[in-house]
Design a protein around this motif. Sequence first.
Motif, PDB file in Angstrom:
ATOM      1  N   UNK B   1       7.918  -5.398  -6.441  1.00  0.00           N
ATOM      2  CA  UNK B   1       7.817  -4.548  -5.258  1.00  0.00           C
ATOM      3  C   UNK B   1       6.488  -3.796  -5.285  1.00  0.00           C
ATOM      4  N   UNK B   2       5.913  -3.630  -4.125  1.00  0.00           N
ATOM      5  CA  UNK B   2       4.654  -2.905  -4.049  1.00  0.00           C
ATOM      6  C   UNK B   2       4.885  -1.435  -4.292  1.00  0.00           C
ATOM      7  N   UNK B   3       3.978  -0.829  -5.018  1.00  0.00           N
ATOM      8  CA  UNK B   3       4.061   0.602  -5.272  1.00  0.00           C
ATOM      9  C   UNK B   3       3.612   1.396  -4.056  1.00  0.00           C
ATOM     10  N   UNK B   4       2.607   0.886  -3.351  1.00  0.00           N
ATOM     11  CA  UNK B   4       2.061   1.573  -2.186  1.00  0.00           C
ATOM     12  C   UNK B   4       2.044   0.599  -1.012  1.00  0.00           C
ATOM     13  N   UNK B  24       3.657   4.681   2.473  1.00  0.00           N
ATOM     14  CA  UNK B  24       4.904   4.892   1.739  1.00  0.00           C
ATOM     15  C   UNK B  24       4.709   4.416   0.312  1.00  0.00           C
ATOM     16  N   UNK B  25       5.480   5.007  -0.593  1.00  0.00           N
ATOM     17  CA  UNK B  25       5.294   4.696  -2.002  1.00  0.00           C
ATOM     18  C   UNK B  25       6.645   4.459  -2.653  1.00  0.00           C
ATOM     19  N   UNK B  75       3.606   9.586   2.503  1.00  0.00           N
ATOM     20  CA  UNK B  75       2.454  10.465   2.280  1.00  0.00           C
ATOM     21  C   UNK B  75       1.395  10.109   3.312  1.00  0.00           C
ATOM     22  N   UNK B  76       1.670  10.439   4.536  1.00  0.00           N
ATOM     23  CA  UNK B  76       0.787  10.044   5.627  1.00  0.00           C
ATOM     24  C   UNK B  76      -0.438  10.950   5.704  1.00  0.00           C
ATOM     25  N   UNK B  77      -1.565  10.364   6.008  1.00  0.00           N
ATOM     26  CA  UNK B  77      -2.811  11.111   6.187  1.00  0.00           C
ATOM     27  C   UNK B  77      -2.988  11.424   7.673  1.00  0.00           C
TER      28      UNK B  77
END
Lengths: 114, 117
Positions: B1-4, B24-25, B75-77
């Motif tokens: 699974x992707x971390x980020x 998302x993380x 964690x949206x910018x």
Amino acid sequence: DAGITQSPRHKVTETGTPVTLRCHQTENHRYMYWYRQDPGHGLRLIHYSYGVKDTDKGEVSDGYSVSRSKTEDFLLTLESATSSQTSVYFCAISPGTSGRETQYFGPGTRLLVL
Amino acid sequence: AQKITQTQPGMFVQEKEAVTLDCTYDTSDPSYGLFWYKQPSSGEMIFLIYQGSYDQQNATEGRYSLNFQKARKSANLVISASQLGDSAMYFCAMRENGGSTLGRLYFGRGTQLTVWP
């Protein structure tokens, strides 16, 4: 400015030749990292160092070796370059003593292996 | 699974408008850090903003803010008042503080932001 330089900035080489990339920092930071950037993959860790002569492997270390004989220099060597190692290589440093601080990146080296 | 995971390959925004870049993380480490970097066409990686997993308030740095929603692992910018110079690739990254690889950053694949006049 984190005082990080990389050399060379651009290099074209042929398959099978050895290549060494240099990362130099001026602030005596303990932690240094080598990443590669490829389209669709973001940046991936190759090797890292937590002190002189202290190095360890990252996620994509096959085909690469590193050395750190001085605090300020972290060398990445491709022993026998392959076309799959065509990439942009970034060096990074992490200030502080834990390796858990923000990482700051050098300007990058563009490597083309023909 | 992707971390980020960054689900937006490209985003467009008009100058002076605000824009949100999604991230998302995935981690089981209770202590971690989240980062955003900007990569303009010149190629350098520029650190923008950091959020620690135990930070109570969302991080802000000038026109940049990080909308940290821990329960949703996002964690949206947010870039307010976009400028033409904001056109660049933006990368979200995470560091797991309990990981064995000291300080290793996991990166997303990036979002290409284009600001138009």
